[in-house]
Scaffold this active site. Structure first.
Site, PDB file in Angstrom:
ATOM      1  N   LYS A   3      -2.059  -1.445  -4.620  1.00  0.00           N
ATOM      2  CA  LYS A   3      -1.147  -0.330  -4.344  1.00  0.00           C
ATOM      3  C   LYS A   3      -0.231  -0.087  -5.555  1.00  0.00           C
ATOM      4  CE  LYS A   3      -1.199  -1.205   0.640  1.00  0.00           C
ATOM      5  NZ  LYS A   3      -0.396  -1.488   1.848  1.00  0.00           N
ATOM      6  N   TYR A  55      -5.060   6.495   6.219  1.00  0.00           N
ATOM      7  CA  TYR A  55      -4.160   5.881   7.212  1.00  0.00           C
ATOM      8  C   TYR A  55      -4.066   6.736   8.485  1.00  0.00           C
ATOM      9  CZ  TYR A  55      -2.399   2.456   3.773  1.00  0.00           C
ATOM     10  OH  TYR A  55      -2.268   1.415   2.878  1.00  0.00           O
ATOM     11  N   ASN A 105       3.719  -4.172  -0.019  1.00  0.00           N
ATOM     12  CA  ASN A 105       2.886  -5.375   0.180  1.00  0.00           C
ATOM     13  C   ASN A 105       1.649  -5.437  -0.734  1.00  0.00           C
ATOM     14  OD1 ASN A 105       1.325  -3.522   1.518  1.00  0.00           O
ATOM     15  ND2 ASN A 105       1.463  -4.508   3.528  1.00  0.00           N
ATOM     16  N   HIS A 142      -4.199  -3.379  -0.383  1.00  0.00           N
ATOM     17  CA  HIS A 142      -4.846  -2.953   0.867  1.00  0.00           C
ATOM     18  C   HIS A 142      -6.184  -3.671   1.004  1.00  0.00           C
ATOM     19  CE1 HIS A 142      -6.704  -0.513   3.999  1.00  0.00           C
ATOM     20  NE2 HIS A 142      -7.781  -0.501   3.224  1.00  0.00           N
ATOM     21  N   GLU A 197     -13.674   3.799   4.962  1.00  0.00           N
ATOM     22  CA  GLU A 197     -12.762   3.882   3.816  1.00  0.00           C
ATOM     23  C   GLU A 197     -13.515   3.988   2.485  1.00  0.00           C
ATOM     24  OE1 GLU A 197      -9.257   1.281   6.053  1.00  0.00           O
ATOM     25  OE2 GLU A 197     -10.236   0.461   4.281  1.00  0.00           O
TER      26      GLU A 197
HETATM   27  P1  DAT Z   1      -2.588  -3.673   6.811  1.00  0.00           P
HETATM   28  O1  DAT Z   1      -2.277  -3.049   5.476  1.00  0.00           O
HETATM   29  O2  DAT Z   1      -2.295  -5.148   6.817  1.00  0.00           O
HETATM   30  O3  DAT Z   1      -3.971  -3.353   7.292  1.00  0.00           O
HETATM   31  P2  DAT Z   1      -1.610  -1.692   8.684  1.00  0.00           P
HETATM   32  O4  DAT Z   1      -2.946  -1.065   8.601  1.00  0.00           O
HETATM   33  O5  DAT Z   1      -1.053  -1.973  10.041  1.00  0.00           O
HETATM   34  O6  DAT Z   1      -1.567  -3.062   7.875  1.00  0.00           O
HETATM   35  O7  DAT Z   1      -0.541  -0.802   7.926  1.00  0.00           O
HETATM   36  C1  DAT Z   1      -0.884  -0.126   6.736  1.00  0.00           C
HETATM   37  C2  DAT Z   1       0.270  -0.208   5.797  1.00  0.00           C
HETATM   38  O8  DAT Z   1       1.379   0.486   6.355  1.00  0.00           O
HETATM   39  C3  DAT Z   1       0.794  -1.605   5.539  1.00  0.00           C
HETATM   40  O9  DAT Z   1       0.043  -2.284   4.563  1.00  0.00           O
HETATM   41  C4  DAT Z   1       2.186  -1.343   5.082  1.00  0.00           C
HETATM   42  C5  DAT Z   1       2.588  -0.136   5.932  1.00  0.00           C
HETATM   43  N1  DAT Z   1       3.340  -0.573   7.115  1.00  0.00           N
HETATM   44  C6  DAT Z   1       2.841  -1.160   8.222  1.00  0.00           C
HETATM   45  N2  DAT Z   1       3.823  -1.439   9.097  1.00  0.00           N
HETATM   46  C7  DAT Z   1       4.971  -1.016   8.513  1.00  0.00           C
HETATM   47  C8  DAT Z   1       6.348  -1.009   8.905  1.00  0.00           C
HETATM   48  N3  DAT Z   1       6.748  -1.504  10.083  1.00  0.00           N
HETATM   49  N4  DAT Z   1       7.243  -0.513   8.030  1.00  0.00           N
HETATM   50  C9  DAT Z   1       6.868  -0.004   6.836  1.00  0.00           C
HETATM   51  N5  DAT Z   1       5.597   0.042   6.424  1.00  0.00           N
HETATM   52  C10 DAT Z   1       4.665  -0.455   7.243  1.00  0.00           C
HETATM   53 MG    MG Z   2      -4.835  -1.552   7.901  1.00  0.00          MG
END
Ligand code: DAT
Ligand code: MG
Length: 206
Positions: free
Chosen positions: A59, A99, A162, A165, A176
């Protein structure tokens, strides 16, 4: 060796493409026997999921912090094959599709803003159980809960930064990959160490 040359010439004079392993053996004679034993072994014991693929993306924060090399290194040393790689400024449209399951979340606008704040390095990695293993290597979505030793556990502290991805299922990965890459930009290739990194375990492993 003479036999290899004969087959190679016969194929070429008949206007046919010589097998990759044969070409590799002719170009690099020291791997000839490994190359051929490897091909024979693959047809005998390979599981279909040795070609499983996942999308990994560094990212914008990971790119800005120059973590691309370290992240690639982790996947290489684990034994996965890189089959696609590109750096791009992702569009809102692409990310909104990527997303799509998070569109209703309150953090969605901030997520889009962050993901479009700079270049992303998107990659496709291939190998046995690569989707599941990558998720383990990347760690919990919230870095505060990510184990040390994972990418997020080692390089980040906040869920909104974080670093990386990773697709969360085989079906999700296929969706994806199709979104981020054209089929022509993904390469099928065999790594010479495949027997020692995955195929030898597949006859008994799930
Ligand atoms: P992952 O990336 O572990 O698959 P996800 O698909 O639930 O997690 O979410 C996609 C991204 O969205 C994640 O990497 C960071 C962001 N995200 C998720 N939950 C969040 C939150 N509570 N606040 C801010 N960003 C968030
Ligand atoms: Mg995810």
């Amino acid at each position: 060796m003479m036999l290899q040359w004969r087959i190679f010439h016969t194929l070429c004079s008949a206007g046919r493409e010589a097998p990759k392993s044969l070409k590799a053996g002719l170009l690099f004679p020291h791997v000839l026997s490994c190359g051929h034993r490897f091909v024979w072994h693959r047809t005998k014991t390979s599981l279909p999921d040795s070609r499983e693929r996942t999308l990994i993306a560094v990212k914008p924060d990971g790119v800005q912090r120059r973590l691309v090399g370290q992240i690639i290194q982790r996947f290489e040393q684990r034994g996965f094959r890189l089959v696609g790689l590109k750096m791009l400024q992702a569009s809102e449209d692409l990310l909104s599709e990527h997303y799509c399951q998070l569109r209703s979340k309150p953090f969605f606008p901030i997520l889009l803003q962050y993901m479009t704040s700079g270049p992303v390095v998107a990659m496709v990695w291939e190998g046995h159980n690569v989707v599941k293993t990558s998720r383990t290597m990347v760690g919990h979505t919230n870095p505060a809960e990510a184990q040390a030793g994972t990418v997020r556990g080692d390089f980040s502290t906040h869920v909104s930064r974080n670093v990386v991805h990773a697709s969360d299922s085989v079906e999700g990965a296929q969706r994806e990959i199709h979104l981020w890459f054209q089929a022509k930009d993904l390469l099928d290739w065999d790594s010479w160490d495949q027997m020692s990194t995955s195929d030898v375990t597949t006859s008994s492993a799930s």
